[in-house]
Design an enzyme around this catalytic site. Structure first.
Site, PDB file in Angstrom:
ATOM      1  N   GLY A 166       0.735  -1.338  -0.032  1.00 34.21           N
ATOM      2  CA  GLY A 166       0.043  -0.022  -0.173  1.00 34.21           C
ATOM      3  C   GLY A 166       0.850   1.229   0.049  1.00 34.21           C
ATOM      4  N   ARG A 202      -0.226   5.477  -1.547  1.00 34.37           N
ATOM      5  CA  ARG A 202      -0.925   6.758  -0.895  1.00 34.37           C
ATOM      6  C   ARG A 202      -0.709   6.766   0.538  1.00 34.37           C
ATOM      7  NH1 ARG A 202      -7.213   5.837  -2.179  1.00 34.37           N
ATOM      8  NH2 ARG A 202      -6.369   6.049  -4.150  1.00 34.37           N
ATOM      9  N   ASN A 259       1.721  -2.453   5.465  1.00 35.88           N
ATOM     10  CA  ASN A 259       0.950  -1.300   5.741  1.00 35.88           C
ATOM     11  C   ASN A 259      -0.386  -1.268   5.202  1.00 35.88           C
ATOM     12  OD1 ASN A 259       0.590   1.899   5.912  1.00 35.88           O
ATOM     13  ND2 ASN A 259       0.556   1.343   3.529  1.00 35.88           N
ATOM     14  N   TYR A 291     -12.351  -3.815  12.590  1.00 36.21           N
ATOM     15  CA  TYR A 291     -11.210  -3.267  12.252  1.00 36.21           C
ATOM     16  C   TYR A 291      -9.962  -3.580  13.342  1.00 36.21           C
ATOM     17  CZ  TYR A 291      -7.333   0.055  11.037  1.00 36.21           C
ATOM     18  OH  TYR A 291      -6.224   0.856  10.760  1.00 36.21           O
ATOM     19  N   LYS A 335      -6.317  -5.853  14.177  1.00 31.00           N
ATOM     20  CA  LYS A 335      -5.268  -5.320  14.466  1.00 31.00           C
ATOM     21  C   LYS A 335      -4.721  -5.799  15.856  1.00 31.00           C
ATOM     22  CE  LYS A 335      -4.515  -2.613  11.086  1.00 31.00           C
ATOM     23  NZ  LYS A 335      -3.449  -2.740  10.032  1.00 31.00           N
ATOM     24  N   ILE A 357      -5.448   9.758  11.791  1.00 30.39           N
ATOM     25  CA  ILE A 357      -4.641  10.449  10.840  1.00 30.39           C
ATOM     26  C   ILE A 357      -5.284  10.762   9.574  1.00 30.39           C
ATOM     27  CG2 ILE A 357      -2.582   9.924   9.574  1.00 30.39           C
ATOM     28  CD1 ILE A 357      -1.717   9.499  12.326  1.00 30.39           C
TER      29      ILE A 357
END
Length: 263
Positions: A21, A24, A105, A168, A172, A201
């Site tokens: 990834g 971007r 990532n 999500y 993680k 972010i």
């Protein structure tokens, strides 16, 4: 009287990093920070090949050798072919059989209350963030040089909670456990594994909600000790630091880079 033979110094070969990834957001900024530090790169993209080509252009403008390969990190069936492509690039452009650093990532989000998460949405998160990381790393470890390093991206949401992020964040959490096992099981080869866990972010993640929505941006920024949300450059430098030669004794650790969110 004999004349001393002049000596010549040979610059060390550049390190090579694979970033998934990398077209971007955090992946792009990490690639740029590593290029500035003298690292060559292979970045991956799932879509938006034009973005990946633009990043490769930025990296080569910094004097680095860089290439982009397409990879769907949710599709384990494509990993063997991807590894073959990596082997080809390593041999053709670096005359090497291995690379030095892996940064897992790539990611996406399914945002919904726990009671509304569908099985399809849950499976998407498993495939991208846990199964994909697990088996891509397994596939690439034979190509990872002894003394290499692995950085897995997690999230501050594995420590604090924001409604709608249960699927999500659960994946993680699994990545954080996996990282400790990687550190332990690959330690005999001198390979380290660490987690970087960003807070909110301002990227296009989740459709750019943090980046583009002033209300969301201000609300999340108010929860950090530094009073703002993070920017991609707040994370790329952290990852580059963990791949620096001077930080090789850090292993099996979770490094949260959240500006002090919800302390």
């Amino acid at each position: 009287m004999s004349t001393p033979t002049p000596t010549t110094s040979t610059a060390p070969a550049p390190k090579i990093t694979i970033i998934t990834g990398g077209n971007r957001g955090l992946g792009r900024d990490t690639a740029l920070r590593l290029a500035e530090a003298g690292t060559d790169l292979i970045i991956t993209y799932r879509s938006h090949g034009e973005e990946a080509a633009a990043v490769v252009g930025e990296l080569t403008a910094l004097g680095r050798t860089a290439h982009a390969l397409r990879l769907d990190t949710a599709d384990v069936s494509g990993f063997a072919a991807f590894a073959d492509d990596v082997r080809g690039l390593l041999k053709e452009h670096w005359d090497r059989d291995d690379f030095d650093f892996l940064v897992n990532n790539a990611g996406s989000a399914v945002v919904a209350p726990f009671t509304e998460i569908t099985e399809a949405g849950f499976d998407q998160m498993v495939n991208v963030h846990l199964k994909g990381v697990f088996f891509l790393t397994q596939t690439l470890v034979p190509l990872l040089a002894d003394g290499g390093r692995i950085i897995n991206l997690s999230t501050g949401l594995a420590r604090f909670t924001i409604p709608g992020m249960s699927a999500y964040a659960s994946m993680k959490g699994g990545v954080e456990v996996l990282t400790r096992y990687l550190a332990k099981e690959l330690g005999a080869r001198g390979i380290t594994a660490n987690v970087v866990a960003p807070g909110p972010i301002a990227t296009d993640f989740d459709g750019g909600s943090v980046r583009d929505n002033p209300g969301t941006r201000n609300a999340l920024g108010s929860q950090t000790a530094l009073g703002r949300v993070g920017e991609p450059e707040d994370i790329g430098g952290v990852i580059a630091t963990l791949l620096d030669a001077r930080t090789g004794w850090i292993n099996g650790q979770r490094v949260e880079a959240s500006g002090g969110t919800l302390l």
